[in-house]
Design a protein around this motif. Structure first.
Motif, PDB file in Angstrom:
ATOM      1  N   GLY A 271      -1.978 -19.108 -16.713  1.00 43.87           N
ATOM      2  CA  GLY A 271      -1.900 -20.457 -17.274  1.00 43.87           C
ATOM      3  C   GLY A 271      -1.273 -20.556 -18.647  1.00 43.87           C
ATOM      4  O   GLY A 271      -1.038 -21.657 -19.132  1.00 43.87           O
ATOM      5  N   VAL A 272      -1.005 -19.422 -19.307  1.00 41.45           N
ATOM      6  CA  VAL A 272      -0.533 -19.504 -20.695  1.00 41.45           C
ATOM      7  C   VAL A 272       0.932 -19.941 -20.766  1.00 41.45           C
ATOM      8  O   VAL A 272       1.318 -20.704 -21.654  1.00 41.45           O
ATOM      9  CB  VAL A 272      -0.762 -18.164 -21.438  1.00 41.45           C
ATOM     10  CG1 VAL A 272      -0.240 -18.237 -22.857  1.00 41.45           C
ATOM     11  CG2 VAL A 272      -2.256 -17.848 -21.462  1.00 41.45           C
ATOM     12  N   GLN A 273       1.768 -19.463 -19.810  1.00 43.26           N
ATOM     13  CA  GLN A 273       3.180 -19.885 -19.864  1.00 43.26           C
ATOM     14  C   GLN A 273       3.316 -21.393 -19.657  1.00 43.26           C
ATOM     15  O   GLN A 273       4.122 -22.043 -20.325  1.00 43.26           O
ATOM     16  CB  GLN A 273       4.020 -19.153 -18.791  1.00 43.26           C
ATOM     17  CG  GLN A 273       4.117 -17.662 -19.034  1.00 43.26           C
ATOM     18  CD  GLN A 273       3.100 -16.888 -18.210  1.00 43.26           C
ATOM     19  OE1 GLN A 273       2.010 -17.375 -17.961  1.00 43.26           O
ATOM     20  NE2 GLN A 273       3.463 -15.689 -17.805  1.00 43.26           N
ATOM     21  N   THR A 274       2.526 -21.951 -18.735  1.00 39.76           N
ATOM     22  CA  THR A 274       2.576 -23.406 -18.510  1.00 39.76           C
ATOM     23  C   THR A 274       2.140 -24.139 -19.771  1.00 39.76           C
ATOM     24  O   THR A 274       2.707 -25.162 -20.148  1.00 39.76           O
ATOM     25  CB  THR A 274       1.632 -23.787 -17.336  1.00 39.76           C
ATOM     26  OG1 THR A 274       1.824 -22.856 -16.296  1.00 39.76           O
ATOM     27  CG2 THR A 274       1.915 -25.182 -16.835  1.00 39.76           C
ATOM     28  N   LEU A 275       1.104 -23.585 -20.434  1.00 42.11           N
ATOM     29  CA  LEU A 275       0.629 -24.173 -21.690  1.00 42.11           C
ATOM     30  C   LEU A 275       1.759 -24.182 -22.728  1.00 42.11           C
ATOM     31  O   LEU A 275       1.986 -25.183 -23.413  1.00 42.11           O
ATOM     32  CB  LEU A 275      -0.571 -23.374 -22.205  1.00 42.11           C
ATOM     33  CG  LEU A 275      -1.100 -23.743 -23.595  1.00 42.11           C
ATOM     34  CD1 LEU A 275      -1.670 -25.151 -23.582  1.00 42.11           C
ATOM     35  CD2 LEU A 275      -2.169 -22.766 -24.054  1.00 42.11           C
TER      36      LEU A 275
END
Length: 705
Positions: A271-275
């Motif tokens: 989920g960090v890249q989308t964030l």
């Protein structure tokens, strides 16, 4: 080029309650943006952003760490200045000063804990500085994780307008990805590549209906803030393009109308890249934030500065840190113009020019030297002689004062002394440097006992200070029992005439004032002295009236009961008289100080103690014991709720004086199964019996000397 760069600059912070995963999220951001090649973990003490020894040992963030990195999104390379802030209430000043200079923030929540007390505090701080936010629900892999429940709590508890733009695929141990509602695609992360690789696939069939329903809610919410989108939404929602949704979401986020909500599990690398993508897409650049407003120190008129390198220079020093290698490091945000290494800048508080010898772009506690920090950017400089948190740095020919920051008053104090007398200088040097770094940490000498009293925001705060004195300044300290920072107040209004007269042959001293002194008006909310001048016909010349006001303001630092500061007071100067020869400003100032002492003694003085807002999460079977213990501590239970994991949440207001050592007591009562968090709420009047005990203790300390 500079303008284009500014469009692609993001100054963002990660803010949350303690243990929501801010530092873990920051570590993943550094890893995926290529700034670090190994992921650091908070629980191992290897996190890049938690560089202090105390942070690594305790697994908590104490000081906000800044770093600069870059991220490719939609064909552009964005420059990201990232600040990781602490979650613990004792270090709330770090969050306050970071939010003051940031353009946007990522509000992080634990998917199990949801909106916790410190989440509310940081949310209010972000509101105060008008910082647009996106939400990130972390720890989706934990047992009891519920993304949509956290969204509901944000609406109910924070009064926010959250707008989910993703739907989780699975939850708890089956959490494996998210559905992006803007692109209507599923994103699934690969565990074996530490989440660096992921697949974009079609939405799983079992989630399709739910995702369409949430996409429709998202479009409906966003359409309220975009007329063109509203028309399309009512005519045919299928014609709305990805670009239109992104544009409308960005505008609504920057206006602080909505909070786009994402989710993930930073620890499990999901989920960090989308964030990062959506932080670049929705959070404002310095150009979106627009010009900064300040005051001209010479004329007192408002002035603005555009976020451009060609504008006149203005910047704000928001943090001062002591670095063992380069000395005193000043972190600053440049709002307009630029600050160059080796150049001179003007400090509008001290009215002095200072030379900035070297300038750095920060990476946690490492400095990368650069030649210039331009508008919209954050950096650090060395070489300042006289600088404080909140000072404005500008061009001497075009001075400006930017709005500074308000910091909460310390609530707890302890007496300290060095173990050996020869360390006295080392101790005062260390305390001076630490109080320069941290505006919520104060040092004073008790006039009556001669002891050095250090005050801070809580037991942990002072613990860390003592630890830093030992490690960084090599001073071992003895410390006294914690003392509560009481305040004094008055309950009645009294009318008083005070005459100050001194004849000593030659020119004497004379002042005569008539005042009403009492509690402040209800609508006077800022605290301090409410001074009203009602003198008619020049009975007291205009030039002496500020001296009367100054006298009362100075006197308020010491109350009449036990010398504790008076928090607020209203003084109405009604009348008086003066002597053509003997009256001067000092006479009226001394007269006001005497009037304060005499009037307060008759105005029903009372003692005020700090009241803390406490939240305890405890298993059901220990709840009776926890509440019984709070009652013994003069606590007032304000509510009980059930958490999703079956535990009970007890909310109470408790006097700080009863809360020393509470964490240990709570562990004993609940066999270590309960947790608590405490934030300062307000000062309230102390009962007579306790006031008597406190005053006797103060008197006892004085009698010992």
């Amino acid at each position: 080029m500079a303008k284009q760069d500014l469009h692609l600059t993001r100054n963002i912070g990660i803010m949350a309650h303690i243990d929501a995963g801010k530092t873990t999220t920051s570590e993943r951001i550094l890893f995926y943006t290529g700034l670090t090649h190994k992921i650091g973990e908070t629980h191992d003490g290897t996190a890049t952003m938690d560089w202090m020894a105390q942070e690594q040992e305790r697994g908590i963030t104490i000081t906000s760490a800044a770093t600069t990195t870059s991220w490719k999104y939609a064909g552009n390379t964005y420059k990201i200045n990232l600040i990781d802030t602490p979650g613990h209430v004792d270090f709330t000043v770090e969050v306050e000063r970071s939010l003051r200079v940031l353009d946007g923030a990522v509000a992080t929540y634990c998917a199990v804990g949801g909106v916790e007390p410190q989440s509310e505090t940081v949310w209010r701080q972000a509101d105060k500085y008008n910082v647009p936010r996106i939400g990130y629900v972390n720890k989706m892999d934990r047992s009891g994780a519920d993304f949509f429940e956290v969204v509901r709590q944000m609406k109910d508890v924070l009064g926010a307008n959250p707008c989910p733009i993703v739907v989780p695929i699975g939850a708890e141990e089956t959490f494996k990805g998210i559905v992006d509602l803007i692109r209507m695609k599923a994103i699934l992360w690969h565990d074996e590549t530490m989440g660096a690789a992921y697949d974009v696939e079609d939405i799983p069939a079992n989630l399709l209906v739910e995702c369409e329903e949430w996409r429709d809610k998202m479009l409906e919410k966003v359409a309220e803030y975009d007329e063109a989108l509203m028309e399309k939404y009512f005519d045919d929602p299928s014609t709305i393009t990805e670009e239109e949704i992104l544009r409308a979401l960005r505008n609504a986020t920057i206006q602080m109308a909505i909070v786009p909500m994402l989710c993930g599990s930073s620890f499990k690398n999901k989920g960090v890249q989308t964030l990062l993508d959506y932080a670049c897409a929705f959070l404002p650049s310095p150009l979106d934030t627009g010009s900064v407003t300040g005051t001209n120190p010479d004329t007192g008129e408002e002035e603005t500065r555009e976020p451009s390198e060609d504008a006149k220079t203005s910047g704000l020093a928001f943090k001062i840190a002591t670095d063992p290698y380069v000395g005193r490091l000043t972190f600053f945000r440049v709002y307009s113009g630029k600050i160059e290494a080796g150049s001179y800048v003007y400090n509008s508080r001290s009215s002095k020019k200072e030379r900035v010898s070297r300038i750095f772009q920060m990476h946690s506690n490492k400095q990368n030297p650069v030649e210039v920090i331009s508008a919209g950017d954050i950096g650090a400089g060395v070489g300042f002689k006289d600088i404080r948190t909140g000072d404005t740095l500008c061009d001497e020919a075009f001075p400006i004062v930017l709005e500074s920051m308000d910091f909460p008053e310390p609530v707890i104090g302890i007496a300290v002394e060095p173990k050996t007398q020869k360390d006295m200088d080392k101790l005062s040097n260390g305390l001076a440097k630490l109080s320069e770094e941290d505006p919520t940490f104060t040092v004073k000498t008790d006039e009556q006992s001669g002891q050095t009293i250090i005050s801070g925001m809580g037991e942990l705060h002072l613990d860390i200070i003592i630890d830093r004195l030992r490690r960084e300044f090599k001073v071992e300290c003895n410390q006294g029992r914690p003392q509560v920072n009481y305040k004094e107040a008055i309950t009645k209004t009294v009318n008083l005439r005070e005459v100050y007269k001194k004849q000593s042959g030659g020119r004497g001293k004379f002042a005569d004032i008539i005042v009403d002194l009492g509690p402040v008006d209800e609508d006077f909310t800022q605290g301090g002295l409410q001074f009203i001048d009602e003198v008619k016909g020049g009975n007291i010349p205009k030039e002496f009236i500020p001296s009367v006001q100054k006298g009362f303001a100075t006197a308020m630092k010491n109350g009449v009961l036990a010398g504790y500061p008076m928090d607020s007071m209203k003084v109405k100067l009604i009348d008086g008289s003066f002597h053509a020869v003997d009256s001067d400003q000092l006479s009226f100032e001394i007269c006001a100080i005497q009037a304060y002492k005499n009037a307060c003694a008759k105005a029903g003085p009372v003692l005020m103690e700090p009241i803390m807002k406490l939240e305890v999460v405890t298993p059901e079977e220990n709840m009776g014991d926890v509440i019984g213990d709070l009652n013994k501590r003069r606590g007032q239970v304000e509510g009980m709720e059930s958490s999703r994991s079956g535990a009970r949440i007890v909310k109470a207001m408790v006097p700080l004086g009863e809360m020393f050592g509470y964490v240990t007591a709570l562990r004993t009562i609940t066999s270590g199964r309960a947790t608590s968090s405490m934030t300062y709420s307000h000062h309230a009047q102390v009962s007579q019996s306790i006031a008597k005990a406190v005053l006797e203790e103060v008197k006892g300390r004085v009698d010992l000397i």
